[in-house]
Design an enzyme around this catalytic site. Structure first.
Site, mmCIF file in Angstrom:
data_model
loop_
_atom_site.group_PDB
_atom_site.id
_atom_site.type_symbol
_atom_site.label_atom_id
_atom_site.label_comp_id
_atom_site.label_asym_id
_atom_site.label_seq_id
_atom_site.Cartn_x
_atom_site.Cartn_y
_atom_site.Cartn_z
ATOM 1 N N TYR A 35 -12.749 -9.221 -20.602
ATOM 2 C CA TYR A 35 -12.932 -9.791 -21.938
ATOM 3 C C TYR A 35 -13.668 -11.137 -21.894
ATOM 4 C CZ TYR A 35 -9.966 -6.319 -24.279
ATOM 5 O OH TYR A 35 -9.443 -5.155 -24.806
ATOM 6 N N LYS A 64 -8.813 -0.808 -10.314
ATOM 7 C CA LYS A 64 -9.845 0.186 -10.002
ATOM 8 C C LYS A 64 -10.619 -0.384 -8.819
ATOM 9 C CE LYS A 64 -12.143 3.989 -10.918
ATOM 10 N NZ LYS A 64 -11.561 5.333 -10.777
ATOM 11 N N ASP A 81 -7.190 5.347 -13.604
ATOM 12 C CA ASP A 81 -7.263 6.742 -14.075
ATOM 13 C C ASP A 81 -5.970 7.486 -13.738
ATOM 14 O OD1 ASP A 81 -8.069 6.362 -11.442
ATOM 15 O OD2 ASP A 81 -9.717 7.790 -11.499
ATOM 16 N N ASP A 115 -5.094 -3.155 -22.048
ATOM 17 C CA ASP A 115 -5.333 -2.700 -23.428
ATOM 18 C C ASP A 115 -5.214 -1.179 -23.500
ATOM 19 O OD1 ASP A 115 -6.210 -2.795 -26.143
ATOM 20 O OD2 ASP A 115 -8.219 -2.242 -25.462
ATOM 21 N N ASP A 126 -1.959 1.502 -25.286
ATOM 22 C CA ASP A 126 -2.080 2.530 -26.326
ATOM 23 C C ASP A 126 -1.493 3.853 -25.817
ATOM 24 O OD1 ASP A 126 -3.348 0.858 -28.227
ATOM 25 O OD2 ASP A 126 -4.777 2.419 -28.806
#
Ligand code: NAD
Ligand code: IPM
Ligand code: MN
Length: 354
Positions: free
Chosen positions: A137, A187, A220, A244, A248
């Protein structure tokens, strides 16, 4: 009697609808507790941008600085590009107030059906510690050769040792207070500089917390595991973007975004913290009066904890627990019911009042 001064920024869309509910509940909770809450509402957001060209005034952060906390609804309007609204209001507050912990708990409440088979109340109970000031970000990059064939956009992520270490340490501390299990989400197989730094720091900090078991997952795989075995997670720690995304997913597996609270926390208290639900302004349901207010109300409970009012926070959470566990309780459409925001809020007040 202590009075907590709260800056309220309802913002856009259903942010207005759910914030009103949360404020009603907060006011009600002060009646049975020995403190008061003073609410100062700011009309900042996309409507202000459309009228005046600015999401918030230039000295917006100065205006918020002396409040005990900030409570935010949501930001985002179909007529204004998201990168304008969000970098004009939400993100400057998170970054400017150094709210480096984004704490997002997800619980499968009793009475709520997960979209996943086989999970019942409280079998899913996890919390994500999301880095909230840097990472993907970072506002670092640029666009050049606009509208030409060789147009180029560069977007850099920024990972600092200090920024990573502080969120990782807070997540370990949270794991000590919970079930002693931490999952670091990265990652590092392709983000070979930033995420390898992150891994190194997790390794270093883990030495201070021998009682915590550490698991490392690529993002992932973490997304898959959150769907396949959400009950096995305790504390997750992740970068800004990965945090983020996984929050969700975690909200969905525990029934609805409409139940997911969030706090942007500056634990040192050098600036106010800001509390907002995980969800956005939901333009698809705005004005229908059917937004689920519980995420915002539970966000209010997180704020009460932060303000040093744990009894009041527990009272709000108990009321939500009881409302959701009641087989005939009102539910908004995201939970399969037909109740409105107001009906759910009014009913909740009955669970709060002695
Ligand atoms: P969203 O969270 O607004 O909505 C996703 C889906 O969940 C929609 O179908 C919506 O109706 C539903 N939903 C969300 N909250 C709900 C609630 N309380 N009750 C019932 N249903 C609910 O995400 P989006 O659609 O990706 O984004 C819409 C806008 O919100 C965009 O402008 C985005 O940038 C912004 N946004 C803002 C924030 C924030 O301010 N914190 C967070 C996420 C998205
Ligand atoms: C959230 C939102 C925000 C984020 C957006 C609206 C900038 O999705 O709070 O989860 O990405 O942090
Ligand atoms: Mn989000």
């Amino acid at each position: 009697m202590v009075t907590h001064e709260i800056a309220v920024v309802p913002g856009d869309g259903i942010g207005n609808e759910v914030t009103e509910s949360a404020m009603t509940v907060l006011k009600a909770i002060t009646e049975s507790n020995n403190f008061d809450i003073e609410l100062d509402t700011f009309d900042w957001g996309s409507q202000r941008y459309l009228n005046e060209g600015e999401m918030m005034p230039e000295d917006g952060l100065d205006q918020l600085e002396d409040f005990d906390s900030v409570f935010l609804g949501a930001v985002g309007h179909p007529d204004v590009p998201d990168h304008i609204t969000l970098s004009g209001l939400l993100l400057p507050i998170r970054k400017g107030f150094d709210q480096y912990i984004c704490k997002r708990p997800n619980v499968l409440f009793d009475g709520i059906e997960s979209p996943l088979r086989g999970y019942t109340g409280n079998e899913i109970d996890l919390v994500v510690y999301r880095e909230n000031t840097e990472g993907e970000y970072a506002d670092v990059g640029g666009r050049e050769h606009r509208n030409q064939d060789h147009e180029v956009a560069i977007q850099s992520a920024t990972f600092t040792r200090r920024g990573t270490e502080r969120i990782v340490r807070r997540a370990f501390e949270a794991a000590v207070d919970r079930d002693g299990h931490l999952t670091s989400v990265t990652k590092s197989n392709v983000q070979t500089y930033s995420m390898v730094l992150w891994d190194d720091i997790v390794e270093e900090v883990s030495e201070e917390f021998p009682e915590v078991t550490v698991e490392r997952l690529l993002v992932d795989r973490a997304a898959m595991d959150l769907v396949q075995r959400p009950d096995k997670f305790d504390v997750l720690v992740a970068s800004n973007l990965f945090g983020d995304i996984v929050t969700d997913v975690a909200a969905a597996v525990t029934g609805s975004l409409g139940l997911a609270p969030s706090g942007n926390i500056n634990p040192e208290g050098t600036h106010p913290s800001m509390f907002e639900p995980v969800h956005g302004s939901a333009p698809d349901i705005v004005g229908e009066g059917t937004a689920n207010p519980l995420a915002s109300i539970l966000t209010g409970a997180m704020m009460l904890d932060h303000l040093g009012e744990p009894d009041a926070a527990t009272e709000v959470r108990r009321a939500v627990d009881e409302q959701l566990a009641a087989s005939d309780g009102p539910r908004t459409p995201d939970l399969g019911g037909t109740a409105t925001t107001d009906i759910v809020t009014e009913d909740l007040l009955d669970w709060i009042r002695p």
